[in-house]
Each structure stands twice: as C-alpha cells, then as structure tokens.
Scaffold this active site. Structure first.
Site, mmCIF file in Angstrom:
data_model
loop_
_atom_site.group_PDB
_atom_site.id
_atom_site.type_symbol
_atom_site.label_atom_id
_atom_site.label_comp_id
_atom_site.label_asym_id
_atom_site.label_seq_id
_atom_site.Cartn_x
_atom_site.Cartn_y
_atom_site.Cartn_z
ATOM 1 N N ASP A 58 13.011 -4.204 -9.657
ATOM 2 C CA ASP A 58 12.596 -3.469 -10.838
ATOM 3 C C ASP A 58 13.858 -2.790 -11.367
ATOM 4 O OD1 ASP A 58 9.890 -1.183 -11.615
ATOM 5 O OD2 ASP A 58 11.749 -1.663 -12.679
ATOM 6 N N SER A 124 13.134 -5.732 -31.711
ATOM 7 C CA SER A 124 12.087 -6.506 -32.391
ATOM 8 C C SER A 124 11.930 -6.063 -33.837
ATOM 9 C CB SER A 124 10.757 -6.293 -31.656
ATOM 10 O OG SER A 124 9.668 -6.734 -32.445
ATOM 11 N N TYR A 149 4.340 -0.240 -28.204
ATOM 12 C CA TYR A 149 5.389 -1.229 -27.882
ATOM 13 C C TYR A 149 6.533 -1.095 -28.898
ATOM 14 C CZ TYR A 149 7.868 -5.601 -28.426
ATOM 15 O OH TYR A 149 8.861 -6.530 -28.612
ATOM 16 N N LYS A 153 10.658 0.206 -28.514
ATOM 17 C CA LYS A 153 11.858 -0.510 -28.985
ATOM 18 C C LYS A 153 12.701 0.408 -29.874
ATOM 19 C CE LYS A 153 11.307 -4.635 -27.186
ATOM 20 N NZ LYS A 153 12.194 -5.105 -26.121
ATOM 21 N N ASN A 199 -0.119 -14.256 -29.158
ATOM 22 C CA ASN A 199 0.666 -14.763 -30.283
ATOM 23 C C ASN A 199 0.173 -16.125 -30.760
ATOM 24 O OD1 ASN A 199 3.498 -13.325 -28.680
ATOM 25 N ND2 ASN A 199 2.372 -12.459 -30.364
HETATM 26 C C1 WQD Z 1 1.479 -14.185 -36.177
HETATM 27 C C2 WQD Z 1 0.450 -14.484 -37.251
HETATM 28 C C3 WQD Z 1 -1.576 -13.232 -37.015
HETATM 29 C C4 WQD Z 1 -2.801 -15.173 -33.261
HETATM 30 C C5 WQD Z 1 4.060 -10.118 -32.660
HETATM 31 C C6 WQD Z 1 4.556 -8.764 -32.290
HETATM 32 C C7 WQD Z 1 6.045 -8.690 -32.502
HETATM 33 C C8 WQD Z 1 6.748 -9.824 -31.805
HETATM 34 C C9 WQD Z 1 6.170 -11.155 -32.197
HETATM 35 C C10 WQD Z 1 7.635 -9.011 -29.723
HETATM 36 C C11 WQD Z 1 -0.261 -13.239 -37.770
HETATM 37 C C12 WQD Z 1 -1.844 -14.737 -36.841
HETATM 38 C C13 WQD Z 1 -2.100 -14.796 -34.400
HETATM 39 C C14 WQD Z 1 -4.050 -15.828 -33.390
HETATM 40 C C15 WQD Z 1 -3.834 -15.731 -35.777
HETATM 41 N N1 WQD Z 1 6.664 -9.664 -30.403
HETATM 42 N N2 WQD Z 1 -2.616 -15.078 -35.632
HETATM 43 N N3 WQD Z 1 -4.527 -16.080 -34.665
HETATM 44 O O1 WQD Z 1 1.867 -10.228 -34.820
HETATM 45 O O2 WQD Z 1 3.720 -11.341 -36.197
HETATM 46 O O3 WQD Z 1 4.266 -10.326 -34.019
HETATM 47 O O4 WQD Z 1 4.753 -11.096 -31.923
HETATM 48 O O5 WQD Z 1 8.649 -8.534 -30.162
HETATM 49 O O6 WQD Z 1 6.479 -7.461 -31.967
HETATM 50 O O7 WQD Z 1 3.954 -7.822 -33.162
HETATM 51 O O8 WQD Z 1 2.938 -12.412 -34.083
HETATM 52 O O9 WQD Z 1 2.035 -14.532 -33.232
HETATM 53 O O10 WQD Z 1 0.695 -12.401 -32.863
HETATM 54 O O11 WQD Z 1 0.856 -13.381 -35.175
HETATM 55 O O12 WQD Z 1 -4.288 -15.966 -36.908
HETATM 56 O O13 WQD Z 1 -4.741 -16.176 -32.400
HETATM 57 O O14 WQD Z 1 -0.563 -15.318 -36.700
HETATM 58 O O15 WQD Z 1 -2.626 -12.622 -37.785
HETATM 59 O O16 WQD Z 1 -0.489 -13.411 -39.155
HETATM 60 P P1 WQD Z 1 3.111 -11.039 -34.886
HETATM 61 P P2 WQD Z 1 1.590 -13.206 -33.743
#
Ligand code: WQD
Length: 337
Positions: A58, A124, A149, A153, A199
């Site tokens: 860790d 991020s 989160y 950052k 994601n």
């Molecule tokens: C992308 C788009 C959702 C899942 C996050 C974190 C960010 C970074 C990257 C770490 C959006 C849509 C998603 C699903 C969907 N992580 N979606 N159905 O929210 O842009 O960013 O990940 O650093 O900090 O906030 O990424 O991939 O979750 O979403 O429709 O099952 O896909 O609404 O428009 P996001 P995401």
C-alpha cells in the site's frame, strides 16, 4: 532511468509500463492489487520480454514504500495508485479522501527522503467543474467538482503544486485524462473493472461478448446531435505515450505543468455503439434509460498544449479504439480472472 509506477498493475499503469519499457526505461511497479490483478505482471513480461520488479504494497505505508527506494535508484515516479470510481466515491467519501490523499502525501515525503525530484500525476478532466466552457483548457478555473473522487484529484493537484512551489528544484507534471478506452494491440492486457462496469466502453464490451444483455443509454435528451452524451475518448496506448513524453519533460524542467490528454474530439454514446458494432461484427442491443445523476452533455479537451510543449498528440481513431477493446475482450471474456 528507473521509474516507479504506483498502481502500475492497473489499466493505465500497465499500458504505460509497456511504453516506458519500449523506450528503454527501467520500470518498477508498486501495487496493492485492490483494483488490479497480479497476472498483469506475467502479461507485461510476455509483451516486453522483461520482468519488472514488483512490490505488493500500500503506497500509503511509508515503511514499505521506503524499502522500494532503498532497493532501487528511483529517478522519477508516475503516481497512478488511487481509487477511481465516481459512484463509489459518493457512497464512501472518507475512504476516497483517506486513501487517495494519504498515498500521495506518503509518496512525496518518501521521494523527499531519497532526493527524487520528478513526479507525474494521474489526474482527470473531472477537475473541470460545471462552470468550465468547452473545450476544456488547462488554464481554466477548476471545480466545483461533482463528486468526492474529483475533489481528491483536485486536492492532490493543489498539494503537488504547493510542494513544488516550496521546493523549486522539484518537477511535477499533472496529466488530466479525458476518457481512456481500448487495449494494447496484443490483446494480452486491457480494461478489467471490478463488478459491473460504470464506464461506457467496458460496459459495451461486456454486452458484445455476451456477459451483459444490453446497454442502458443514460439519456437521449441532451442538447447534442443525437441527444446522447458526448465525450473525448482516448486510446489507452496514446495515453500511455503521453506519460512517456511527460517523464521526459519532467526530467528537463522544474516547477509544475498541467496537460490535458485527450483527442480534442467529442463522440456520442450512440456513435460509440455504432463503432463498436463495426469492431465486433454484430449488434449491441441497447435501451434508452433516464439520465445518470451528475452527467453532463459535453466533455472534451483542448489538446493543443500537450502538442505544442510535449510534442504529443493522439494517433488512434475511435474505430481503432473499439477494434483493440474488442480484441482484448473477445480473447478475455472474463477479463484477467
Ligand atoms: C461516458 C458517457 C454516460 C455508461 C468518467 C469519470 C471520469 C473518468 C472517465 C476517471 C456518458 C454514458 C455510460 C453506461 C451510458 N474517470 N453511459 N451508459 O462519466 O464521462 O467519465 O470516466 O478519471 O472521472 O467521471 O465516463 O464512461 O461513465 O460515461 O450511456 O452504461 O456514456 O452517460 O455520457 P464519464 P462514462
């Protein structure tokens, strides 16, 4: 030059280890495997032909981290270690603040003990709050963040910036990632989130391989061309190469420099679905679901600064991101398990 990657067995860390190794750097990995798998080290050896020294620790444990520096002449650190699930951070904020900030404070204190003056930090785009106008540029005001989160950052960016100000020969590069996707061309390493992916692309890839029935599209009533969310997706290998450029820059400079790592282009959810269908050769079933709490319509980078100063820009297209993601997922339907 020996580089320590904290969290180096993770998704971005492992891909960065490959690129650093291909450029002749010696890589040391410290990881507690809380969100990664030890088998990644074997995969890295297959890809690079090298066996990276591994410390299962860790990073917040200073005694354990001190041993890494005692046993290796670390000249620079890339700090990936940290929790990174937005939704989880809302549920357990204290563990996010404790873990992400403790690891960073311990790391910088040990770096100081051993005179290691080069740090690259995995930040991020989430630090750009709702006020920021598009495309996001590094000099823009940050915050307020929409989740713990993101705040961790932003707080860590501040800690690093203040430390570098107080120690003028310290060199820090802060990298603000947009949306990393895809996998190494070998298909040996890739994204393998714990449980059901939060994601988009790892969720789509699980649908494509048959592990999930369909994709929920979180809202199609945004003010975008097709109503679905638009993001700046970047191939993880492009992202990894950005870290190599950052390490080179840190070694030649001092102070703190911030760079966006993105393509500068926005892709919608439905456009990503279509690209993935092309890559996997079959339909990705989806349903329109309500908007997800905290989501925004658009998020994409002004990527100019990294090109002008680091000479880095992305090379992979969305089709290549989906091709490489599918190559990994279809070869590893259950990830590293
Ligand atoms: C992308 C788009 C959702 C899942 C996050 C974190 C960010 C970074 C990257 C770490 C959006 C849509 C998603 C699903 C969907 N992580 N979606 N159905 O929210 O842009 O960013 O990940 O650093 O900090 O906030 O990424 O991939 O979750 O979403 O429709 O099952 O896909 O609404 O428009 P996001 P995401």
């Amino acid at each position: 030059m020996k580089i320590l990657l904290t969290g180096g067995a993770g998704y971005i860390g492992s891909h960065t280890a490959v690129e650093l190794s291909s450029m002749g750097y010696d890589v040391v990995i410290a990881d507690n495997f809380s969100n990664s798998n030890p088998i990644v080290l074997e995969k890295l050896e297959k890809i690079t032909g090298k066996c990276f020294p591994l410390y299962k620790i860790d990073v917040a444990d200073k005694a354990a981290l001190r041993r890494v520096f005692e046993e290796n002449e670390i000249e620079a650190v890339i700090h990936f270690a940290g929790y990174k699930a937005v939704g989880e951070s809302v549920k357990v904020p204290l563990s996010y603040y404790r873990s992400n900030i403790d690891t960073t404070l311990s790391l910088i204190e040990i770096m100081e003990e051993f005179g290691c003056k080069n740090l690259v930090f995995s930040s991020s785009a989430t630090v750009y709050g709702k006020r920021a106008s598009l495309p996001y540029s590094e000099e823009m005001e940050t915050g307020p963040c929409t989740n713990p989160y993101g705040w961790t950052k932003l707080f860590i960016e501040q800690i690093i910036t203040d430390y570098a100000k107080a120690n003028p020969d310290f060199s820090a590069v802060i990298l603000r990632y947009f949306n990393p996707v895809g996998a190494h061309k070998s298909g040996l390493i890739g994204e393998d989130p714990n449980g059901i992916p939060n994601n988009l692309v790892p969720y789509i890839s699980r649908v494509a391989v048959g592990n999930l029935p369909y994709l929920n599209v979180f809202g199609n009533d945004y003010p975008t061309a097709d109503g679905t969310g638009v993001r700046d997706y970047i191939h993880v290998t492009d992202l990894a190469k950005g870290h190599v450029a950052a390490i080179d820059f840190a070694a030649k400079n001092s102070g703190t420099e911030i760079f966006n790592l993105g393509t500068g282009n926005g892709i919608s959810v439905l456009e990503m679905v279509k690209a993935y269908e092309k890559a996997c050769g079959h339909e990705i079933p989806y349903r329109i679901a309500p908007r997800r709490e905290g989501d925004i319509a658009f998020c994409f980078a002004n990527a100019k600064k990294a090109f002008e100063i680091l000479g880095w820009k992305t090379e992979f297209s969305v089709d290549e991101m989906c091709r490489d993601s599918w190559n990994w997922q279809s070869k590893n339907p259950d990830g590293y398990k």
